[in-house]
Every structure is written in C-alpha cells, then in structure tokens.
Design a protein around this motif. Structure first.
Motif, PDB file in Angstrom:
ATOM      1  N   HIS A 206       0.831  -1.212   0.000  1.00 58.53           N
ATOM      2  CA  HIS A 206       0.000   0.000   0.000  1.00 58.53           C
ATOM      3  C   HIS A 206       0.857   1.250   0.000  1.00 58.53           C
ATOM      4  O   HIS A 206       1.964   1.255   0.529  1.00 58.53           O
ATOM      5  N   MET A 217      -5.112   5.113   1.964  1.00 59.73           N
ATOM      6  CA  MET A 217      -4.146   4.182   1.393  1.00 59.73           C
ATOM      7  C   MET A 217      -4.800   3.350   0.319  1.00 59.73           C
ATOM      8  O   MET A 217      -5.996   3.124   0.297  1.00 59.73           O
ATOM      9  N   HIS A 240       3.775   0.509   2.823  1.00 58.07           N
ATOM     10  CA  HIS A 240       3.769  -0.608   3.781  1.00 58.07           C
ATOM     11  C   HIS A 240       3.172  -1.836   3.133  1.00 58.07           C
ATOM     12  O   HIS A 240       2.478  -1.741   2.120  1.00 58.07           O
ATOM     13  N   MET A 242       0.377  -4.450   3.637  1.00 57.95           N
ATOM     14  CA  MET A 242      -0.867  -4.553   4.401  1.00 57.95           C
ATOM     15  C   MET A 242      -1.267  -6.023   4.459  1.00 57.95           C
ATOM     16  O   MET A 242      -1.401  -6.657   3.416  1.00 57.95           O
ATOM     17  N   HIS A 291      -3.932   2.683  12.336  1.00 56.19           N
ATOM     18  CA  HIS A 291      -3.742   2.234  10.970  1.00 56.19           C
ATOM     19  C   HIS A 291      -5.023   1.526  10.555  1.00 56.19           C
ATOM     20  O   HIS A 291      -5.282   0.412  10.964  1.00 56.19           O
ATOM     21  N   HIS A 293      -7.916   0.497   7.501  1.00 57.63           N
ATOM     22  CA  HIS A 293      -7.971   0.204   6.072  1.00 57.63           C
ATOM     23  C   HIS A 293      -9.391   0.315   5.596  1.00 57.63           C
ATOM     24  O   HIS A 293     -10.316  -0.106   6.270  1.00 57.63           O
TER      25      HIS A 293
HETATM   26 CU   LIG Z   1      -2.624  -0.271   4.210  1.00 55.95          CU
END
Ligand SMILES: [Cu+2]
Length: 294
Positions: A206, A217, A240, A242, A291, A293
C-alpha cells in the motif's frame, strides 16, 4: 531521562565516525542472478586509515565474471583489461574526499554457477593504501579486517533483493489487519509484484496518499518499483505491506513468514521467503495514529 542536547549530538557524531571507520569497499547486499549481466558497483565510503582522500581503485576481476565494460569517472583515468580494472585520480583536486561516498561501476556477465564471487580491491589514498583482499576462512567466523568485496550469485528463481530491518506490527484482539515494514534494495533493480503469508488472506503493498484533507491508502498499482541500488523503505505512515483477513492474532515475540515475489525488467520471476519478527524494533518511533484500512 532527558539527554542534554550537547551530549546527544556528540553521541551522534561518534556513531557516524565509527560507522565510517568500519565501512568497507563493498558491493550492495542482495546478490545477482546467475547468468545475468550485472553492474558491480563498488562503494567507497571513506579513505584509508590516516588518509584524507582516495586516489585510486584497482579491482581484480574474478573467475565467473566476464568483464563487459567499466564506467569512466570524470577527472580519473580508467584502464581495463579482462582481469583488472583501475581508476586513478588525475590530480589531488579530483581525488575522492574521505567523507564522500562514490560508486565505481564495472559491468560483467555472471557465471551460470551459483555461489559467492570475491572481488579483491586495492584502494590507494593520498597517504597509504588498503588492500581489500581477504577471503573468508572455511569454518571460521572471525571478522576480517580487510575483506574482499563479496557478490552472491543466486540460482534462478531466488530474488536478488536485500531485505533488512523487517517487522510486523502486533495486533490487539479483534483486529483483522496489520502492517509489515522493511527496507528493500535490489542491486540490479526489480519490482515487488506480490506477497503472501499463511497468516493473512490478503497481502498487498500500500501507499499513502492525501485526498483533500484525508490520508488514504491504496494498493500500489502495478507493483512496487525497486530502482537499482536504491533502498526503498516501507514504514509506518508511508509505503507498507498490508496484511488483511488475518487468520490468527499477531503476537509480539513470534515471527511471521512472508513470501515476496519479484519480477525483473525482462519479466523473469523470482521470490524470497523471509521470517519477519513481530514488534517494532528498538529505537523506531511509535506510530502516532491508528492504521485503518478501507
Ligand atoms: Cu494499508
């Protein structure tokens, strides 16, 4: 405890100095594919002991590396034979200052036989020289003072990519996704095109993008480009990995197997399996926001 500013900056200087003193003339970690054409980029990051500048570099070409060409350097004279490549600074002005890093690049065709190749490198300086020519002794793990530059020639299918400082963020109960972070360096360039792990149903690379005032993201389209010899860092609040649809809690102290799949510029596929520890490494900044999503 608060460290006074003066003490902290002194410590930082000491760390920089010792890193420079320990640096070698080396090739980037990560290796190269057997049978490929490879740019061996010798990194010089410091002058010889007690010297101020590097004035010359002589690379001995080992068996298993067929010289194609050597890259000239402005202000230096290049001489190349199939067995030896030498750069020599034309004057003190064009010599390489001790604090500056530079790459001296030799292109060659690699052997089809996997295994380590060692390049002996003689570095000459305004004062003295350093002969980076020591080979490891079988059965000994003793650290060499002047190691030759090592290149790992890899069998077909094994990715020529260096993976460093990898970690996975631990989860709390009920959490269905988390992030994995690492530094990736591909000496010959590559593209990270896929990731899999038995602990997650979905794994994607991502990127974070601002959309108006919101950080969002999304999957990096077409895979993550790893330009030759550039380190690409995957880190919290940046690029990153994911991991979604987690099949188990990600517990601190455990390790998570990740399989990274790559493609090179010609479309050749390779992969690398890494066991990644769970938990932020000591010294890394804690993430300031959650974090999520979507
Ligand atoms: Cu992500």
């Amino acid at each position: 405890m608060t460290v006074p500013f003066a003490t902290r900056s002194l410590a930082a200087c000491a760390a920089l100095f010792s890193a420079a003193a320990l640096a070698h003339v080396s090739l980037p970690a990560g290796g190269a594919a057997a049978g490929s054409e490879y740019d061996a980029a010798f990194r010089v990051g410091h002058a010889c002991t007690d010297a101020k500048t590097t004035t010359g570099l002589r690379v001995q070409v080992p068996q298993g590396f067929t010289l194609v060409q050597a890259q000239p350097r402005t202000g230096w004279t290049l001489t190349a034979t199939p067995r030896e490549v030498t750069w020599k600074a034309d004057s003190a002005q064009t010599a390489l200052p001790g604090a500056e890093r530079a790459e001296f690049i030799v292109r060659g065709k690699l052997t089809d036989t996997p295994g380590p190749l060692y390049f002996k490198v003689l570095q000459t300086c305004d004062v003295g020289s350093a002969d980076w020519a020591q080979l490891p002794v079988a059965g000994s793990s003793a650290k060499l003072a002047l190691p030759a530059a090592r290149l790992d020639v890899l069998p077909a299918g094994v990715a020529a990519v260096d993976v460093r400082d990898a970690w996975v963020r631990q989860t709390v109960p009920g959490q269905s996704g988390t992030g994995a972070f690492m530094k990736l360096t591909a000496p010959s360039g590559a593209r990270l095109v896929g990731i899999s792990t038995p602990v997650a149903g979905v794994a994607e690379v991502h990127e974070m993008k601002m959309e108006g005032d919101t950080m969002r993201m999304r999957e990096v389209p077409g895979g993550l480009a790893l330009p030759a010899r550039e380190t690409v860092e995957l880190k919290p609040s940046g690029l990153h990995v994911m991991l979604m649809d987690l099949k188990q809690p990600i517990a601190k102290g455990s390790t998570i197997p990740l399989t990274l799949r790559f493609e090179d510029a010609k479309g050749a596929k390779s992969s690398l399996k890494v066991d990644v520890p769970v938990g932020a490494p000591a010294g890394s900044a804690p993430e300031s926001h959650g974090h999520t999503h979507n």
